[in-house]
Design an enzyme around this catalytic site. Structure first.
Site, PDB file in Angstrom:
ATOM      1  N   GLY A  16       0.868  -1.093  -0.016  1.00 22.79           N
ATOM      2  CA  GLY A  16      -0.031   0.143  -0.013  1.00 22.79           C
ATOM      3  C   GLY A  16       0.898   1.236  -0.173  1.00 22.79           C
ATOM      4  N   ASN A  90       3.554   4.605   9.388  1.00 18.19           N
ATOM      5  CA  ASN A  90       2.703   4.574   8.314  1.00 18.19           C
ATOM      6  C   ASN A  90       1.497   3.283   8.703  1.00 18.19           C
ATOM      7  OD1 ASN A  90       1.365   4.132   5.273  1.00 18.19           O
ATOM      8  ND2 ASN A  90       2.368   2.181   6.083  1.00 18.19           N
ATOM      9  N   TYR A 151     -16.251   5.848  10.015  1.00 14.37           N
ATOM     10  CA  TYR A 151     -14.835   6.101  10.124  1.00 14.37           C
ATOM     11  C   TYR A 151     -14.284   6.468  11.531  1.00 14.37           C
ATOM     12  CZ  TYR A 151     -10.300   7.136   8.151  1.00 14.37           C
ATOM     13  OH  TYR A 151      -8.943   7.300   7.639  1.00 14.37           O
ATOM     14  N   LYS A 158      -6.596   9.344  14.703  1.00 20.15           N
ATOM     15  CA  LYS A 158      -5.640  10.064  13.441  1.00 20.15           C
ATOM     16  C   LYS A 158      -5.828  11.454  14.060  1.00 20.15           C
ATOM     17  CE  LYS A 158      -4.412   7.005  10.457  1.00 20.15           C
ATOM     18  NZ  LYS A 158      -3.021   6.504  10.451  1.00 20.15           N
ATOM     19  N   ILE A 187      -7.170   6.680  -0.604  1.00 18.48           N
ATOM     20  CA  ILE A 187      -6.042   6.201  -1.765  1.00 18.48           C
ATOM     21  C   ILE A 187      -6.300   4.883  -2.107  1.00 18.48           C
ATOM     22  CG2 ILE A 187      -3.575   5.646  -1.766  1.00 18.48           C
ATOM     23  CD1 ILE A 187      -3.817   8.796  -1.730  1.00 18.48           C
ATOM     24  N   THR A 189      -5.876   1.320  -1.934  1.00 24.16           N
ATOM     25  CA  THR A 189      -5.117   0.303  -1.396  1.00 24.16           C
ATOM     26  C   THR A 189      -6.179  -0.722  -0.735  1.00 24.16           C
ATOM     27  OG1 THR A 189      -5.144   1.162   0.879  1.00 24.16           O
ATOM     28  CG2 THR A 189      -3.355   1.926  -0.563  1.00 24.16           C
TER      29      THR A 189
HETATM   30  N1  LIG Z   1      -5.794   4.149   1.837  1.00 27.28           N
HETATM   31  C1  LIG Z   1      -6.442   5.223   2.283  1.00 27.28           C
HETATM   32  O1  LIG Z   1      -7.314   5.375   1.832  1.00 27.28           O
HETATM   33  C2  LIG Z   1      -5.855   6.092   3.581  1.00 27.28           C
HETATM   34  C3  LIG Z   1      -6.443   7.233   3.679  1.00 27.28           C
HETATM   35  C4  LIG Z   1      -5.883   8.039   4.452  1.00 27.28           C
HETATM   36  C5  LIG Z   1      -4.895   7.766   5.143  1.00 27.28           C
HETATM   37  N2  LIG Z   1      -4.283   6.601   5.093  1.00 27.28           N
HETATM   38  C6  LIG Z   1      -3.070   6.023   6.011  1.00 27.28           C
HETATM   39  O2  LIG Z   1      -2.091   5.534   5.116  1.00 27.28           O
HETATM   40  C7  LIG Z   1      -1.481   4.644   5.870  1.00 27.28           C
HETATM   41  C8  LIG Z   1      -1.321   3.346   5.134  1.00 27.28           C
HETATM   42  O3  LIG Z   1      -2.469   2.946   4.737  1.00 27.28           O
HETATM   43  P1  LIG Z   1      -2.539   1.865   3.450  1.00 27.28           P
HETATM   44  O4  LIG Z   1      -3.908   1.849   3.056  1.00 27.28           O
HETATM   45  O5  LIG Z   1      -1.604   1.702   2.705  1.00 27.28           O
HETATM   46  O6  LIG Z   1      -2.929   0.356   4.593  1.00 27.28           O
HETATM   47  P2  LIG Z   1      -2.725  -1.065   4.047  1.00 27.28           P
HETATM   48  O7  LIG Z   1      -2.612  -1.305   2.613  1.00 27.28           O
HETATM   49  O8  LIG Z   1      -3.804  -1.692   4.782  1.00 27.28           O
HETATM   50  O9  LIG Z   1      -1.059  -1.523   4.589  1.00 27.28           O
HETATM   51  C9  LIG Z   1      -0.958  -1.622   5.975  1.00 27.28           C
HETATM   52  C10 LIG Z   1       0.645  -1.863   6.352  1.00 27.28           C
HETATM   53  O10 LIG Z   1       0.716  -1.883   7.850  1.00 27.28           O
HETATM   54  C11 LIG Z   1       1.038  -3.025   8.219  1.00 27.28           C
HETATM   55  N3  LIG Z   1       0.266  -3.198   9.824  1.00 27.28           N
HETATM   56  C12 LIG Z   1      -1.101  -3.219   9.882  1.00 27.28           C
HETATM   57  N4  LIG Z   1      -1.335  -3.377  11.144  1.00 27.28           N
HETATM   58  C13 LIG Z   1      -0.015  -3.407  11.839  1.00 27.28           C
HETATM   59  C14 LIG Z   1       0.502  -3.655  13.166  1.00 27.28           C
HETATM   60  N5  LIG Z   1      -0.415  -3.947  14.095  1.00 27.28           N
HETATM   61  N6  LIG Z   1       1.763  -3.659  13.471  1.00 27.28           N
HETATM   62  C15 LIG Z   1       2.579  -3.424  12.310  1.00 27.28           C
HETATM   63  N7  LIG Z   1       2.495  -3.334  11.087  1.00 27.28           N
HETATM   64  C16 LIG Z   1       0.966  -3.221  10.944  1.00 27.28           C
HETATM   65  C17 LIG Z   1       0.668  -4.122   7.210  1.00 27.28           C
HETATM   66  O11 LIG Z   1       1.468  -5.332   7.403  1.00 27.28           O
HETATM   67  P3  LIG Z   1       1.005  -6.832   6.865  1.00 27.28           P
HETATM   68  O12 LIG Z   1       0.978  -6.662   5.401  1.00 27.28           O
HETATM   69  O13 LIG Z   1       1.777  -7.733   7.596  1.00 27.28           O
HETATM   70  O14 LIG Z   1      -0.552  -6.878   7.519  1.00 27.28           O
HETATM   71  C18 LIG Z   1       0.850  -3.415   5.917  1.00 27.28           C
HETATM   72  O15 LIG Z   1       2.265  -3.430   5.516  1.00 27.28           O
HETATM   73  C19 LIG Z   1      -2.259   4.281   7.208  1.00 27.28           C
HETATM   74  O16 LIG Z   1      -1.681   5.142   8.244  1.00 27.28           O
HETATM   75  C20 LIG Z   1      -3.417   4.723   6.864  1.00 27.28           C
HETATM   76  O17 LIG Z   1      -4.496   5.032   7.887  1.00 27.28           O
HETATM   77  C21 LIG Z   1      -4.722   5.657   4.317  1.00 27.28           C
END
Ligand SMILES: NC(=O)c1ccc[n+]([C@@H]2O[C@H](COP(=O)([O-])OP(=O)(O)OC[C@H]3O[C@@H](n4cnc5c(N)ncnc54)[C@H](OP(=O)(O)O)[C@@H]3O)[C@@H](O)[C@H]2O)c1
Length: 283
Positions: A16, A90, A151, A158, A187, A189
């Protein structure tokens, strides 16, 4: 290269948004410590991509909900790596649902992973980050200061993360440590799949952004990389909003019901733009 010789820890850096940030920091010269929770196959694949860029990687599994695991992560970095210039927090957790049904397990886990883990890593890694005059970045969401259905769990955590980033910036500036947050809109993901209607989130992003698309992980990666350079050192304790403009305001034509009225309004607007542009092009 702007991060040559630097070492960055990216929590949840294996897929992601975290993966895009890890790859971008690596392209910009940094060696990368990748933290993840369970998916070791994806973690190894991301590490291989970073190696292919000619950078070193360290893969450290640690569930950031657990303080013992955070201590292990930080002591491994001290012992095996010995240097840290950039910490990007992240990794995140949260469950979707309304506040009357919010279970305490989810609420506490979101606070633990999204907020407390950053506090603990900052405490444990501050000496290394101070030595390097390093940078801390927290990944936040526009749901911290806007409300979205389902949410609350993530949004509230956050908001706390953003506040923590301000306090880190305020209190650790004298140690040479810089801290900011990046606040994203939707985003594309795997995380979006947790929403009850992921396609509605896509439609929201596409409709509301003046760029007419939902965000991509790469949209954030360059911003994070820039914030970790000396060129950004005068940005202190800020939340940089990177949402493709979706939170700027409204286009009232989006609120017309589909049908003749909407089509006529869009056609009129298109004609007006065309004539205004051709007037503006005249010498
Ligand atoms: N996607 C969006 O629309 C969006 C919007 C606003 C903000 N964000 C923020 O952007 C960041 C990344 O989001 P994303 O969408 O890329 O998430 P994602 O695709 O769900 O990826 C999550 C990552 O975090 C790891 N992770 C999850 N729980 C964990 C834990 N307890 N300890 C250590 N690692 C952990 C996962 O590891 P594993 O693969 O091993 O599970 C993976 O590498 C987050 O902070 C999210 O809140 C995302």
């Amino acid at each position: 290269m702007k991060h040559e010789g630097k070492i960055a820890l990216v929590t949840g850096g294996t897929r992601g948004i975290g993966k895009a940030i890890s790859l971008r920091l690596a392209q910009d010269g940094a060696d990368i410590i990748l933290n993840y929770k369970t998916d070791s196959a994806t973690a190894e694949a991301t590490a291989a991509e970073i190696h292919a860029l000619g950078r070193r990687t360290w893969l450290i599994q640690a569930d950031l909900k657990d303080d013992k695991a955070i201590k292990h992560l930080c002591s491994t970095i001290k012992k095996d790596v010995g240097q840290l210039d950039i910490l990007v927090h992240n990794a995140a957790f949260g469950t979707m649902g309304n506040i009357l049904r919010m279970g305490l397990f989810s609420w506490n886990a979101a606070m633990a992973i999204n907020v407390t883990a950053l506090l603990r890593m900052t405490q444990l890694l501050a000496p290394m980050l101070s030595d390097s005059k390093g940078h801390i970045i927290g990944l936040s969401s526009i749901g911290a200061d806007m409300t979205f259905s389902e949410y609350a769990c993530i949004g509230v955590s956050k908001a706390a993360l953003e506040s923590l980033c301000r306090y880190i910036a305020f209190e650790l500036a004298h140690l040479g440590i810089h801290c900011n947050a990046v606040s994203a809109g939707p985003i594309k993901t795997r995380a979006l799949d947790w929403f009850q209607f992921p396609h509605a989130v896509d439609n929201y992003g596409e409709t509301k952004s003046p760029l007419s698309r939902v965000g991509r992980p790469d949209d954030l990666a360059g911003i994070v990389s820039f914030l970790c350079t000396p060129d950004a050192d005068w940005i202190v304790g800020q939340v940089i909003r990177a949402d493709g403009g979706i939170s700027m305001g409204e286009n009232f034509t989006d609120w017309l019901e589909d049908g003749d009225e909407k089509e006529q309004a869009l056609a009129k607007s298109a004609r007006e733009w065309e004539s205004a542009m051709s007037r503006a092009r005249r010498p």
